[in-house]
Design a protein around this motif. Sequence first.
Motif, short mmCIF file in Angstrom:
data_model
loop_
_atom_site.label_atom_id
_atom_site.label_comp_id
_atom_site.label_asym_id
_atom_site.label_seq_id
_atom_site.Cartn_x
_atom_site.Cartn_y
_atom_site.Cartn_z
N LYS A 1 0.85 -1.18 0.00
CA LYS A 1 0.00 0.00 0.00
C LYS A 1 0.89 1.24 0.00
O LYS A 1 1.99 1.23 0.56
N GLU A 2 0.40 2.27 -0.60
CA GLU A 2 1.14 3.53 -0.61
C GLU A 2 1.44 3.96 0.83
O GLU A 2 0.59 3.83 1.71
N GLY A 3 2.64 4.45 1.05
CA GLY A 3 3.03 4.91 2.37
C GLY A 3 3.71 3.87 3.23
O GLY A 3 4.18 4.17 4.32
N GLN A 4 3.78 2.64 2.73
CA GLN A 4 4.42 1.57 3.49
C GLN A 4 5.81 1.28 2.95
O GLN A 4 6.05 1.35 1.74
N ASN A 5 6.70 0.94 3.85
CA ASN A 5 8.01 0.45 3.45
C ASN A 5 7.91 -1.06 3.20
O ASN A 5 7.09 -1.75 3.82
N VAL A 6 8.76 -1.56 2.32
CA VAL A 6 8.79 -2.99 2.07
C VAL A 6 10.24 -3.41 1.85
O VAL A 6 11.03 -2.66 1.27
N THR A 7 10.59 -4.60 2.34
CA THR A 7 11.95 -5.10 2.17
C THR A 7 11.97 -6.33 1.29
O THR A 7 11.22 -7.28 1.52
N LEU A 8 12.84 -6.29 0.29
CA LEU A 8 13.05 -7.42 -0.61
C LEU A 8 14.32 -8.14 -0.18
O LEU A 8 15.36 -7.51 0.04
N SER A 9 14.23 -9.45 -0.11
CA SER A 9 15.35 -10.25 0.36
C SER A 9 16.19 -10.74 -0.82
O SER A 9 15.66 -11.07 -1.88
N CYS A 10 17.51 -10.79 -0.60
CA CYS A 10 18.42 -11.36 -1.58
C CYS A 10 19.51 -12.12 -0.83
O CYS A 10 20.23 -11.53 -0.01
N GLU A 11 19.62 -13.42 -1.13
CA GLU A 11 20.62 -14.27 -0.50
C GLU A 11 21.38 -15.01 -1.60
O GLU A 11 20.78 -15.52 -2.54
N GLN A 12 22.72 -15.05 -1.46
CA GLN A 12 23.52 -15.80 -2.41
C GLN A 12 24.46 -16.74 -1.68
O GLN A 12 25.02 -16.39 -0.64
N ASN A 13 24.63 -17.93 -2.26
CA ASN A 13 25.56 -18.91 -1.70
C ASN A 13 26.70 -19.19 -2.66
O ASN A 13 27.25 -20.30 -2.67
N LEU A 14 27.04 -18.19 -3.45
CA LEU A 14 28.11 -18.31 -4.43
C LEU A 14 29.44 -17.83 -3.88
O LEU A 14 30.46 -17.88 -4.57
#
Lengths: 115, 112
Positions: B14-27
């Motif tokens: 929703k507008e006005g909300q923060n959101v976190t996208l996850s990124c994990e690497q095992n390289l």
Amino acid sequence: QQQVKQSPQSLIVQKGGISIINCAYENTAFDYFPWYQQFPGKGPALLIAIRPDVSEKKEGRFTISFNKSAKQFSLHIMDSQPGDSATYFCAARVKSSGSARQLTFGSGTQLTVLP
Amino acid sequence: DGGITQSPKYLFRKEGQNVTLSCEQNLNHDAMYWYRQDPGQGLRLIYYSQIVNDFQKGDIAEGYSVSREKKESFPLTVTSAQKNPTAFYLCASRERGGNTIYFGEGSWLTVV
């Protein structure tokens, strides 16, 4: 600003035909020129890459042609197949002094190969 | 399998909300990147990191934030300050001295 200009935006080719995508750049400090292939909903994957000390590199049906004096490089897909239908991005990287900076990408070409 | 894992694949905010996208690497790659992809505009760099606890702004960092507390993780927060956050977000990594940037499968963010 570093830019890589890519054309055409979209391309439709018959099966068995040759697909050609072109890129041009201005920054002579670029020293590495990869092409990435992206299928819908997926991340791009390296397809083929070239350095400016050679004029052509071929891997299977995919060939990069590089013209250093014209500051242009192109991707040729021979015997194009429906499975080649994807978005293709050219890119370039500035000669690095240790920075992990990044690639500068072209705007992409959506290729459709008709069966 | 070695690779880059992004989650979630689809996210609505929703507008006005923060959101976190996850990124994990095992390289075991040192460098990690976040790109934004919009139709007809290619990939634009948001942030990148060469080592743990260090990161640099890319070309379109406004409205985004990142952290790099662990080598294998590089989360991206899309804040409410980002005016047009609806896009496809791609995380990538590269080994030290390597040329190839490897991408994850991406996360679709839609603001509703």
